[in-house]
Design an enzyme around this catalytic site. Structure first.
Site, PDB file in Angstrom:
ATOM      1  N   ARG A  84     -10.693 -10.240 -39.785  1.00  0.00           N
ATOM      2  CA  ARG A  84     -10.928 -11.948 -39.759  1.00  0.00           C
ATOM      3  C   ARG A  84     -11.770 -12.474 -39.376  1.00  0.00           C
ATOM      4  O   ARG A  84     -12.250 -13.319 -39.579  1.00  0.00           O
ATOM      5  CB  ARG A  84     -10.137 -11.938 -38.431  1.00  0.00           C
ATOM      6  CG  ARG A  84      -8.349 -12.117 -38.559  1.00  0.00           C
ATOM      7  CD  ARG A  84      -7.484 -12.696 -37.496  1.00  0.00           C
ATOM      8  NE  ARG A  84      -6.505 -12.859 -37.963  1.00  0.00           N
ATOM      9  CZ  ARG A  84      -5.002 -12.016 -37.193  1.00  0.00           C
ATOM     10  NH1 ARG A  84      -5.668 -11.686 -35.491  1.00  0.00           N
ATOM     11  NH2 ARG A  84      -3.937 -12.648 -37.639  1.00  0.00           N
ATOM     12  N   ARG A  91     -13.074 -12.326 -51.264  1.00  0.00           N
ATOM     13  CA  ARG A  91     -12.377 -12.633 -49.924  1.00  0.00           C
ATOM     14  C   ARG A  91     -10.423 -12.848 -50.222  1.00  0.00           C
ATOM     15  O   ARG A  91      -9.353 -12.027 -49.281  1.00  0.00           O
ATOM     16  CB  ARG A  91     -12.346 -14.335 -49.479  1.00  0.00           C
ATOM     17  CG  ARG A  91     -11.944 -15.197 -48.306  1.00  0.00           C
ATOM     18  CD  ARG A  91     -10.666 -15.540 -48.188  1.00  0.00           C
ATOM     19  NE  ARG A  91     -10.233 -15.925 -46.731  1.00  0.00           N
ATOM     20  CZ  ARG A  91      -9.512 -16.081 -46.120  1.00  0.00           C
ATOM     21  NH1 ARG A  91      -8.455 -15.420 -46.740  1.00  0.00           N
ATOM     22  NH2 ARG A  91      -9.043 -16.483 -44.914  1.00  0.00           N
ATOM     23  N   LYS A 151      -2.395  -4.458 -40.586  1.00  0.00           N
ATOM     24  CA  LYS A 151      -1.048  -4.871 -39.589  1.00  0.00           C
ATOM     25  C   LYS A 151       0.075  -3.896 -40.019  1.00  0.00           C
ATOM     26  O   LYS A 151       0.052  -3.952 -39.197  1.00  0.00           O
ATOM     27  CB  LYS A 151      -0.409  -6.469 -40.386  1.00  0.00           C
ATOM     28  CG  LYS A 151      -1.764  -7.674 -40.081  1.00  0.00           C
ATOM     29  CD  LYS A 151      -1.184  -8.429 -41.202  1.00  0.00           C
ATOM     30  CE  LYS A 151      -1.818  -9.722 -40.514  1.00  0.00           C
ATOM     31  NZ  LYS A 151      -1.759 -11.459 -41.203  1.00  0.00           N
ATOM     32  N   ASN A 170       0.337 -15.260 -39.856  1.00  0.00           N
ATOM     33  CA  ASN A 170       0.091 -16.078 -38.278  1.00  0.00           C
ATOM     34  C   ASN A 170      -0.520 -17.170 -38.587  1.00  0.00           C
ATOM     35  O   ASN A 170      -1.673 -18.169 -39.203  1.00  0.00           O
ATOM     36  CB  ASN A 170      -0.933 -15.246 -37.754  1.00  0.00           C
ATOM     37  CG  ASN A 170      -1.525 -14.960 -36.464  1.00  0.00           C
ATOM     38  OD1 ASN A 170      -1.140 -16.538 -35.706  1.00  0.00           O
ATOM     39  ND2 ASN A 170      -1.119 -14.397 -35.395  1.00  0.00           N
ATOM     40  N   GLU A 193      -3.983 -19.962 -39.343  1.00  0.00           N
ATOM     41  CA  GLU A 193      -4.480 -20.277 -40.177  1.00  0.00           C
ATOM     42  C   GLU A 193      -5.026 -21.829 -39.771  1.00  0.00           C
ATOM     43  O   GLU A 193      -5.618 -22.258 -39.866  1.00  0.00           O
ATOM     44  CB  GLU A 193      -2.883 -20.630 -41.121  1.00  0.00           C
ATOM     45  CG  GLU A 193      -2.648 -19.581 -41.842  1.00  0.00           C
ATOM     46  CD  GLU A 193      -1.456 -18.940 -42.949  1.00  0.00           C
ATOM     47  OE1 GLU A 193      -1.460 -20.781 -43.780  1.00  0.00           O
ATOM     48  OE2 GLU A 193      -0.459 -18.237 -43.205  1.00  0.00           O
ATOM     49  N   THR A 230      -4.482 -14.518 -50.746  1.00  0.00           N
ATOM     50  CA  THR A 230      -4.714 -13.742 -50.694  1.00  0.00           C
ATOM     51  C   THR A 230      -3.436 -12.813 -49.470  1.00  0.00           C
ATOM     52  O   THR A 230      -2.948 -11.960 -49.549  1.00  0.00           O
ATOM     53  CB  THR A 230      -4.975 -13.939 -48.278  1.00  0.00           C
ATOM     54  OG1 THR A 230      -6.375 -14.386 -49.115  1.00  0.00           O
ATOM     55  CG2 THR A 230      -5.600 -13.239 -48.148  1.00  0.00           C
ATOM     56  N   GLU A 277      -1.709  -9.742 -49.921  1.00  0.00           N
ATOM     57  CA  GLU A 277      -1.176  -8.872 -48.535  1.00  0.00           C
ATOM     58  C   GLU A 277       0.410  -7.658 -48.971  1.00  0.00           C
ATOM     59  O   GLU A 277       0.455  -6.887 -48.694  1.00  0.00           O
ATOM     60  CB  GLU A 277      -1.428  -9.425 -47.154  1.00  0.00           C
ATOM     61  CG  GLU A 277      -1.991  -9.505 -47.050  1.00  0.00           C
ATOM     62  CD  GLU A 277      -2.100 -10.487 -45.751  1.00  0.00           C
ATOM     63  OE1 GLU A 277      -1.812 -10.090 -44.718  1.00  0.00           O
ATOM     64  OE2 GLU A 277      -3.654 -11.193 -45.173  1.00  0.00           O
TER      65      GLU A 277
END
Ligand SMILES: O=C(O)C(=O)C[C@]1(C(=O)O)C=C[C@@H](O)C=C1
Length: 300
Positions: A25, A161, A172, A200, A204, A278, A282
């Protein structure tokens, strides 16, 4: 441009716990700055839509097919490929058939299972169709080379990014409190369930707040007479005016200051495109994860 030559992922520099979510992060936060600056720089030029269209008359007789953006991107990526940019697991090219590196290969820690997830085509389409029209003033200022160079910088950092989502997803998945639930959702091919589990909202919300502040501050002309109240006004979204109407934003002194970018727009770009893409990376990454489970174990 990302720091691919001194990549934090090269084996020499890799921190021992690279798949730590806080570290990942932190890297995403650092990329925000580069993204905001890239958008500000592109906003300095007109839309110049001809650079995105295939075989536009403005480029007639020039030695390439396709769009001017694709041409310049392929040329730049070819040079970068030669110095092994795209051997780094956090770098994804937009062009095909790139040359082999002239430098010997680097060894990277195995943080991700082997995959070819690359959302650059979607990213480029969204960037051209949605971002450019809201970011840049209408029209054609003939600065095709400059505008396209800025496009490439913006696209490359946005791509890095978005694809960083793979590291987020692996981190995760490694969380033993959640792994059984991820495995259940992956087996059920439950995309929405996976997305809900990895989302989450608090992260955000913090991100979007920080981003608004960065866009406000970085997008302001700073001079030596700037005061605290100037900065406070910069952070007040109501003080922003569009570039075209050169409005006073700094109080009574009679100096003209113009915002280079609308902070709301930067927030919208993240909300509507950057974060969703993103998450898509994921989800894609996690959907393929069990094909390499338990055989693939990250080397950290
Ligand atoms: O930080 C995370 O947990 C991420 O998954 C990254 C990210 C983002 O794109 O910034 C995406 C989804 C989460 O809801 C929060 C943030």
């Amino acid at each position: 441009m990302s720091n691919f030559s001194a990549s934090s992922l090269s084996s020499k520099d890799a921190p021992p716990n690279f798949l730590n979510l806080d570290r990942i992060r932190h890297e995403l936060v650092q990329m925000e700055d580069t993204i905001v600056f890239a958008l500000i720089e592109r906003a300095g030029f007109a839309q110049n839509l001809c650079i995105y269209s295939e075989q536009h008359e403005n480029f007639e007789g020039l030695p390439f097919n396709g769009s001017f953006l694709d041409y310049l991107m392929a040329e730049m990526e070819a040079v970068h490929a030669k110095v092994r940019r795209y051997t780094s697991p956090d770098e994804y090219p937009f062009s095909k058939d790139l040359p082999e590196p002239i430098l010997p290969p680097l060894t990277f820690p195995r943080l991700l299972y082997p995959n070819d997830i690359n959302l650059n085509a979607t990213l480029k389409k969204i960037y051209i169709e949605k971002v450019i029209p809201s970011l840049c003033k209408d029209g054609d200022d003939k600065n095709y080379g400059s505008a396209t160079t800025k496009d490439i910088e913006a696209l490359q950092i946005l791509s890095r990014r978005i694809h960083f989502g793979k590291f987020v997803a692996e981190a995760k998945f490694q969380d033993l409190k959640l792994q059984a639930e991820y495995i259940r959702l992956i087996k059920a091919k439950d995309r929405d369930g996976i997305e809900a589990l990895l989302t989450n909202r608090a992260v955000e919300e913090r991100l979007l707040k920080r981003l608004r502040l960065k866009a406000s501050i970085y997008g302001q002309e700073i001079d030596e007479t700037i005061t605290g109240s100037d900065m406070a006004k910069a952070m007040d979204e109501s003080s922003w005016r569009s570039q075209s109407d050169l409005t006073l934003v700094d109080g009574d002194e009679g100096k003209k200051k113009v915002k280079k970018i609308d902070p709301d727009l930067v927030v919208r770009i993240y909300e509507q495109f950057v974060i969703p893409l993103t998450k898509e990376v994921e989800v894609e990454y996690l959907l393929g994860r069990l094909e390499h489970y338990p055989s693939f174990v990250p080397s950290v």
